[in-house]
Design a protein around this motif. Structure first.
Motif, short mmCIF file in Angstrom:
data_model
loop_
_atom_site.label_atom_id
_atom_site.label_comp_id
_atom_site.label_asym_id
_atom_site.label_seq_id
_atom_site.Cartn_x
_atom_site.Cartn_y
_atom_site.Cartn_z
N TYR A 46 15.66 -5.65 2.28
CA TYR A 46 15.07 -5.92 0.97
C TYR A 46 14.02 -7.03 1.05
N SER A 47 13.06 -6.98 0.13
CA SER A 47 12.04 -8.01 0.06
C SER A 47 11.26 -7.88 -1.24
N PHE A 48 10.20 -8.64 -1.33
CA PHE A 48 9.21 -8.48 -2.38
C PHE A 48 7.93 -8.09 -1.68
N GLY A 49 7.37 -6.97 -2.06
CA GLY A 49 6.17 -6.48 -1.40
C GLY A 49 5.61 -5.29 -2.17
N ARG A 50 4.95 -4.41 -1.43
CA ARG A 50 4.32 -3.24 -2.04
C ARG A 50 5.37 -2.28 -2.58
N LYS A 51 5.18 -1.87 -3.83
CA LYS A 51 6.05 -0.83 -4.39
C LYS A 51 5.60 0.54 -3.92
N LYS A 52 4.28 0.67 -3.70
CA LYS A 52 3.72 1.93 -3.19
C LYS A 52 3.00 1.62 -1.88
N PRO A 53 3.36 2.31 -0.79
CA PRO A 53 2.78 2.00 0.51
C PRO A 53 1.25 1.96 0.55
N ASN A 54 0.59 2.81 -0.26
CA ASN A 54 -0.87 2.86 -0.21
C ASN A 54 -1.57 1.91 -1.18
N ASN A 55 -0.78 1.13 -1.94
CA ASN A 55 -1.40 0.27 -2.94
C ASN A 55 -0.87 -1.17 -2.83
N PRO A 56 -1.68 -2.08 -2.24
CA PRO A 56 -1.22 -3.46 -2.09
C PRO A 56 -1.17 -4.23 -3.41
N LEU A 57 -1.69 -3.65 -4.48
CA LEU A 57 -1.75 -4.38 -5.74
C LEU A 57 -0.51 -4.22 -6.62
N THR A 58 0.31 -3.22 -6.34
CA THR A 58 1.54 -3.05 -7.13
C THR A 58 2.70 -3.59 -6.32
N GLY A 59 3.08 -4.82 -6.62
CA GLY A 59 4.14 -5.46 -5.86
C GLY A 59 5.33 -5.80 -6.72
N GLY A 60 6.47 -5.99 -6.05
CA GLY A 60 7.69 -6.37 -6.73
C GLY A 60 8.86 -6.27 -5.79
N PHE A 61 10.06 -6.20 -6.36
CA PHE A 61 11.28 -6.08 -5.57
C PHE A 61 11.32 -4.70 -4.93
N VAL A 62 11.58 -4.65 -3.62
CA VAL A 62 11.64 -3.37 -2.92
C VAL A 62 12.80 -3.32 -1.94
N LYS A 63 13.43 -2.13 -1.88
CA LYS A 63 14.33 -1.83 -0.76
C LYS A 63 13.40 -1.22 0.28
N GLU A 64 13.27 -1.88 1.40
CA GLU A 64 12.30 -1.43 2.39
C GLU A 64 12.89 -0.37 3.31
N ASP A 65 12.07 0.61 3.63
CA ASP A 65 12.47 1.69 4.53
C ASP A 65 11.44 1.76 5.66
N VAL A 66 11.89 1.42 6.84
CA VAL A 66 10.98 1.35 7.99
C VAL A 66 10.29 2.69 8.24
N MET A 67 11.04 3.80 8.08
CA MET A 67 10.49 5.09 8.46
C MET A 67 9.68 5.79 7.36
N THR A 68 9.92 5.48 6.09
CA THR A 68 9.18 6.18 5.03
C THR A 68 8.40 5.25 4.11
N GLY A 69 8.67 3.96 4.15
CA GLY A 69 8.00 3.01 3.27
C GLY A 69 6.68 2.53 3.85
N THR A 70 6.29 1.35 3.43
CA THR A 70 5.01 0.76 3.84
C THR A 70 4.85 0.71 5.36
N TYR A 71 5.91 0.33 6.07
CA TYR A 71 5.80 0.22 7.53
C TYR A 71 5.41 1.54 8.19
N SER A 72 5.82 2.65 7.60
CA SER A 72 5.51 3.96 8.20
C SER A 72 4.01 4.21 8.25
#
Length: 185
Positions: A46-72
């Motif tokens: 968990y962290s605070f970061g991008r809610k949508k992987p392709n949009n750095p402007l929409t941020g908030g609380f996120v459950k991060e997923d290495v394989m399908t989220g922003t990191y992917s």
């Protein structure tokens, strides 16, 4: 009776995006995003970061997923992973604090002004608003784990790197971390 030991994991990353490059230019630190995970495979993170992987402007609380989220979207992401030994009671407390974030996820926003506050060593805090390292420090603090003598609103990813209580377990490409490779391949 001794308290049972457990671990939480602190992940610091650099995705190499324009946004992170701008932050790095200012901070001079190798990593600029912090997350907390409750397992070594980083599937409960968990962290605070991008809610949508392709949009750095929409941020908030996120459950991060290495394989399908922003990191992917950023296969060259570099990282450092630390483990922190904690008690099972502290993990239970962290989970309770985290549960408030999970239940109210949409109410939380990314604290971009707080990031600026760190740069002038002046905590800028709003209710329901966090930046990544502030969030991780807050989860630890509210669970009775005090790693620094400063407010969570002044904690940076670099503070985690300098913290003697954290044990370094990996540094390199995120997708080369053995527990991730094993879990996803």
């Amino acid at each position: 009776m001794t308290e049972e030991k457990s671990f939480v994991y602190i992940l610091l990353t650099d995705t190499g995006t324009l946004f992170t490059s701008l932050i790095k230019r200012y901070t001079k630190a190798p990593y600029n995003h912090a997350s907390i995970s409750f397992n070594k495979e980083l599937t409960d993170m968990y962290s605070f970061g991008r809610k949508k992987p392709n949009n750095p402007l929409t941020g908030g609380f996120v459950k991060e997923d290495v394989m399908t989220g922003t990191y992917s979207k950023f296969p060259e992401t570099t990282c450092v992973i630390y483990q922190l030994e904690v008690t099972t009671r502290q993990v239970d407390k962290m989970r309770r604090v985290l549960d408030v974030f999970i239940r109210n996820g949409e109410k939380f926003i990314y604290n971009i002004l707080g990031v600026l506050g760190v740069s002038i060593n002046e905590p800028i805090e709003f209710s329901n608003s966090y930046f990544c390292s502030q969030f991780v420090a807050e989860i630890l603090n509210r669970s009775g784990i005090r790693l620094w003598d400063k407010l969570p609103a002044l904690i940076t990813p670099e503070d985690f790197r300098q913290c003697k209580q954290l044990e370094l377990i990996y540094e390199g490409n995120l997708f080369e971390f053995e527990p991730i490779k094993k879990h996803f391949h």
